[in-house]
Design an enzyme around this catalytic site. Structure first.
Site, short mmCIF file in Angstrom:
data_model
loop_
_atom_site.label_atom_id
_atom_site.label_comp_id
_atom_site.label_asym_id
_atom_site.label_seq_id
_atom_site.Cartn_x
_atom_site.Cartn_y
_atom_site.Cartn_z
N ASP A 236 39.93 53.75 30.08
CA ASP A 236 40.15 52.34 29.73
C ASP A 236 41.17 51.67 30.64
O ASP A 236 41.00 50.53 31.05
CB ASP A 236 40.62 52.23 28.28
CG ASP A 236 39.48 52.40 27.29
OD1 ASP A 236 38.32 52.11 27.66
OD2 ASP A 236 39.74 52.82 26.14
N LYS B 165 37.73 58.04 18.79
CA LYS B 165 38.47 58.23 20.03
C LYS B 165 39.66 59.19 19.91
O LYS B 165 40.03 59.85 20.88
CB LYS B 165 38.97 56.88 20.56
CG LYS B 165 37.87 56.01 21.16
CD LYS B 165 38.48 54.79 21.83
CE LYS B 165 37.46 54.03 22.64
NZ LYS B 165 38.08 52.96 23.45
#
Length: 277
Positions: free
Chosen positions: A107, A70
């Protein structure tokens, strides 16, 4: 025979076999009648840049990114969204028609949208949020809570230094509290969020006193295996509104699917069932 290209997308991780994204995204593709495919790809860190730059040539319109890539994908991308920069990580990659690579993070959107769907009566300004943990997932939670208007975030982590870093990054609305006092901050909260892995299948239990939970509280756990952690089970027994972690996974996938395939999917009962298969 049609010569129209079939859009491809997928999820990149190391490992990636555990990911629920393929069954979720495939469900949406079938629901919307889209002739596309979504595949899991195990990619070692040393191969990440080569793979990312090769995928568009193979017909990929984008990918989801999971641990441990990520942060690394942000260095590969041509453009990184402000929210991905704020969170220090990207979970969604879009291969744009001009050949550039865009890195985004959904997210925080997934967390807040799941919370709003699971606890529609929750009002962000109603009181402090007690947040347990200070890892990567916590950054998205904290950023989205601040943006939503939560007045104060009581943050605790087993390693205080990590919590202090979040205080430094996000400012005065965060109050860092020692882990041994985690039970105390729960008493003062309108919202309780577990962002740690404690309580997950195969991990130790979350050993935090929960007697401060009250019926007017909203309690959510980012864990979705099991769907009902000990925290959620206890909170439910005490009359709290509980929100499991599966919805965050589902909602964070919506923006990427829409960008890649041109349809905005719904997160409904059928979607949850597809992710749990």
């Amino acid at each position: 025979m049609s010569d129209k290209k079939i859009p491809l997308a997928g999820v990149i991780g190391c490992p990636v076999a555990h990911s629920k994204s393929p069954q979720l995204q495939t469900h949406w593709l079938k629901t919307h009648g889209i002739a596309g495919h979504y595949v899991p790809m195990h990619v070692e860190p040393e191969d990440l840049e080569t793979v990312i730059r090769t995928l568009p040539k193979a017909g990929f319109v984008g990918v989801n990114v999971t641990i441990p890539h990520k942060e690394a994908v942000m260095k590969i991308a041509d453009k990184v969204t402000d929210r991905a920069k704020l969170m220090g990580a990207a979970n969604t990659i879009i291969f744009r028609s001009d050949g550039s690579i865009l890195a985004d993070n959904t997210d925080g959107y997934g967390f807040i949208t799941n919370l709003q769907q699971g606890a529609p009566d929750w009002v962000p300004t109603s009181g402090p949020a007690a947040v347990l943990g200070a890892g990567g997932a916590c950054r998205a939670v904290v950023a989205s809570l601040i943006e939503a208007g939560v007045p104060e975030i009581l943050l605790t982590n087993r390693t205080r230094e990590r919590a202090e870093q979040l205080h430094s990054d996000f400012g005065k609305r965060i109050q860092v509290v020692d882990w041994v006092l985690a039970g105390n901050i729960i008493e003062d909260a309108a919202l309780v969020v577990n962002t740690t892995s404690l309580g997950m299948v195969g991990k130790p239990r979350l050993r935090v006193p929960l007697d401060g939970l009250k019926p007017n509280m909203v309690v959510t756990d980012l864990i979705y295996s099991p769907l009902k952690t000990n925290l959620l089970q206890t909170a439910e027994e005490m009359g709290c509104t509980v929100v499991d972690g599966l919805g965050m996974l589902l909602h964070q996938a919506v923006p990427g699917f829409e960008r890649w395939f041109g349809q905005r999917p719904d997160v409904d009962t059928a979607t949850r069932a597809a992710a749990l298969r």
